[in-house]
Motif scaffolding. Structure first.
Motif, PDB file in Angstrom:
ATOM      1  N   UNK A 115       0.836  -1.204   0.000  1.00  0.00           N
ATOM      2  CA  UNK A 115       0.000   0.000   0.000  1.00  0.00           C
ATOM      3  C   UNK A 115       0.869   1.252   0.000  1.00  0.00           C
ATOM      4  N   UNK A 116       1.962   1.219   0.746  1.00  0.00           N
ATOM      5  CA  UNK A 116       2.872   2.370   0.759  1.00  0.00           C
ATOM      6  C   UNK A 116       3.435   2.600  -0.634  1.00  0.00           C
ATOM      7  N   UNK A 117       3.848   1.531  -1.312  1.00  0.00           N
ATOM      8  CA  UNK A 117       4.363   1.663  -2.681  1.00  0.00           C
ATOM      9  C   UNK A 117       3.291   2.217  -3.619  1.00  0.00           C
ATOM     10  N   UNK A 118       2.060   1.725  -3.469  1.00  0.00           N
ATOM     11  CA  UNK A 118       0.976   2.210  -4.328  1.00  0.00           C
ATOM     12  C   UNK A 118       0.686   3.678  -4.037  1.00  0.00           C
ATOM     13  N   UNK A 119       0.745   4.070  -2.776  1.00  0.00           N
ATOM     14  CA  UNK A 119       0.523   5.466  -2.400  1.00  0.00           C
ATOM     15  C   UNK A 119       1.598   6.372  -3.007  1.00  0.00           C
ATOM     16  N   UNK A 120       2.846   5.927  -2.979  1.00  0.00           N
ATOM     17  CA  UNK A 120       3.931   6.721  -3.581  1.00  0.00           C
ATOM     18  C   UNK A 120       3.709   6.892  -5.090  1.00  0.00           C
ATOM     19  N   UNK A 121       3.281   5.826  -5.748  1.00  0.00           N
ATOM     20  CA  UNK A 121       2.991   5.929  -7.193  1.00  0.00           C
ATOM     21  C   UNK A 121       1.798   6.850  -7.453  1.00  0.00           C
ATOM     22  N   UNK A 122       0.796   6.764  -6.613  1.00  0.00           N
ATOM     23  CA  UNK A 122      -0.394   7.607  -6.754  1.00  0.00           C
ATOM     24  C   UNK A 122      -0.040   9.085  -6.590  1.00  0.00           C
ATOM     25  N   UNK A 123       0.852   9.387  -5.661  1.00  0.00           N
ATOM     26  CA  UNK A 123       1.304  10.765  -5.469  1.00  0.00           C
ATOM     27  C   UNK A 123       1.937  11.287  -6.762  1.00  0.00           C
ATOM     28  N   UNK A 124       2.763  10.474  -7.397  1.00  0.00           N
ATOM     29  CA  UNK A 124       3.373  10.862  -8.672  1.00  0.00           C
ATOM     30  C   UNK A 124       2.313  11.045  -9.750  1.00  0.00           C
ATOM     31  N   UNK A 125       1.390  10.092  -9.849  1.00  0.00           N
ATOM     32  CA  UNK A 125       0.339  10.152 -10.876  1.00  0.00           C
ATOM     33  C   UNK A 125      -0.527  11.401 -10.739  1.00  0.00           C
ATOM     34  N   UNK A 126      -0.812  11.794  -9.516  1.00  0.00           N
ATOM     35  CA  UNK A 126      -1.699  12.940  -9.276  1.00  0.00           C
ATOM     36  C   UNK A 126      -0.950  14.271  -9.211  1.00  0.00           C
ATOM     37  N   UNK A 127       0.378  14.230  -9.238  1.00  0.00           N
ATOM     38  CA  UNK A 127       1.155  15.462  -9.155  1.00  0.00           C
ATOM     39  C   UNK A 127       1.119  16.092  -7.763  1.00  0.00           C
ATOM     40  N   UNK A 128       1.101  15.255  -6.725  1.00  0.00           N
ATOM     41  CA  UNK A 128       0.989  15.726  -5.352  1.00  0.00           C
ATOM     42  C   UNK A 128       2.316  15.707  -4.604  1.00  0.00           C
ATOM     43  N   UNK A 129       3.417  15.540  -5.326  1.00  0.00           N
ATOM     44  CA  UNK A 129       4.705  15.402  -4.646  1.00  0.00           C
ATOM     45  C   UNK A 129       5.042  16.629  -3.802  1.00  0.00           C
ATOM     46  N   UNK A 130       4.573  17.815  -4.200  1.00  0.00           N
ATOM     47  CA  UNK A 130       4.840  19.017  -3.406  1.00  0.00           C
ATOM     48  C   UNK A 130       4.135  18.972  -2.048  1.00  0.00           C
ATOM     49  N   UNK A 131       3.081  18.180  -1.928  1.00  0.00           N
ATOM     50  CA  UNK A 131       2.395  18.024  -0.646  1.00  0.00           C
ATOM     51  C   UNK A 131       2.956  16.852   0.150  1.00  0.00           C
ATOM     52  N   UNK A 132       3.357  15.796  -0.570  1.00  0.00           N
ATOM     53  CA  UNK A 132       3.817  14.557   0.064  1.00  0.00           C
ATOM     54  C   UNK A 132       5.201  14.191  -0.480  1.00  0.00           C
ATOM     55  N   UNK A 133       6.285  14.694   0.119  1.00  0.00           N
ATOM     56  CA  UNK A 133       7.643  14.418  -0.367  1.00  0.00           C
ATOM     57  C   UNK A 133       7.956  12.916  -0.339  1.00  0.00           C
ATOM     58  N   UNK A 134       8.977  12.534  -1.099  1.00  0.00           N
ATOM     59  CA  UNK A 134       9.417  11.130  -1.125  1.00  0.00           C
ATOM     60  C   UNK A 134       9.653  10.636   0.304  1.00  0.00           C
ATOM     61  N   UNK A 135       9.149   9.464   0.596  1.00  0.00           N
ATOM     62  CA  UNK A 135       9.329   8.860   1.907  1.00  0.00           C
ATOM     63  C   UNK A 135       8.328   9.313   2.952  1.00  0.00           C
ATOM     64  N   UNK A 136       7.509  10.309   2.623  1.00  0.00           N
ATOM     65  CA  UNK A 136       6.594  10.843   3.630  1.00  0.00           C
ATOM     66  C   UNK A 136       5.421   9.912   3.914  1.00  0.00           C
ATOM     67  N   UNK A 137       5.079   9.028   2.983  1.00  0.00           N
ATOM     68  CA  UNK A 137       3.955   8.117   3.234  1.00  0.00           C
ATOM     69  C   UNK A 137       4.297   7.199   4.406  1.00  0.00           C
ATOM     70  N   UNK A 138       5.483   6.618   4.369  1.00  0.00           N
ATOM     71  CA  UNK A 138       5.911   5.740   5.465  1.00  0.00           C
ATOM     72  C   UNK A 138       6.000   6.518   6.773  1.00  0.00           C
TER      73      UNK A 138
END
Length: 189
Positions: free
Chosen positions: A85-108
């Motif tokens: 789920x964490x991996x899917x969430x990281x991919x979803x952040x990229x797909x939606x262009x939300x990286x500015x809200x959720x930096x790499x590693x922030x899901x975990x």
């Protein structure tokens, strides 16, 4: 006129109200009450300062199928992190262009903070303070009040704590809702 930050804050409140509205026992509640609880829970979570509690962290798969990102178990104190789920969430952040809200590693990091908040909310004095903050009265006798549990409010507090602790641009509830919608669409295909 509201700016982007106010719009984001309002969107996060609306997410919180929807979570409460969809929680069993709240079907007949009015929007004003739900909004009041959502704001109180979010504020409480955002200002929490949990004491570190030693927990074992177990990483496993199966979260997508179960609809879980992480889970706290109190006996023994364990946080289960669902890496699929964490991996899917990281991919979803990229797909939606939300990286500015959720930096790499922030899901975990947010998942761990969220579960830390749940552990903290189990302490009787913290739980009592949280109920007072929500203000949902179960019983009143004279000046005395017995405050009631508000189903779903602990989730809102834990999400708000995770946002504050990890310095996220949005409430992780946004990501949780998006994951659930994505999982539902992906299971239909």
């Amino acid at each position: 006129m509201s700016g982007p930050e106010e719009d984001v804050a309002e969107e996060d409140v609306e997410l919180a109200v929807r979570l409460l509205a969809g929680t069993p026992t709240h079907e007949g509640r009015d929007d004003v009450t739900l909004r009041q609880w959502a704001l109180a829970a979010t504020e409480f979570g955002g200002r929490m300062t949990p004491q570190p509690v030693p927990v074992r962290i177990e990483e496993r798969d199966g979260g997508l199928a179960a609809g879980l990102l992480a889970r706290y178990r109190s006996r023994p104190a364990t946080v289960e992190l669902y890496v699929d789920t964490i991996d899917r969430a990281e991919r979803l952040i990229e797909e939606r262009g939300w990286r500015h809200w959720f930096p790499h590693g922030s899901v975990r990091a947010a998942a761990l903070a969220h579960e830390q908040a749940h552990a903290w909310l189990q302490h009787a004095p913290v739980r009592a303070e949280f109920k007072r903050a929500l203000g949902h009265t179960a019983l009143r006798v004279g000046r005395r009040r017995l405050y009631a549990h508000v189903a779903g409010a602990d989730e809102l507090a834990a999400h708000a704590y995770a946002r504050a602790a990890c310095g996220l641009g949005r409430n992780p509830l946004l990501l949780t809702e998006a994951l659930a919608a994505t999982a539902s669409c992906e299971s239909e295909n």
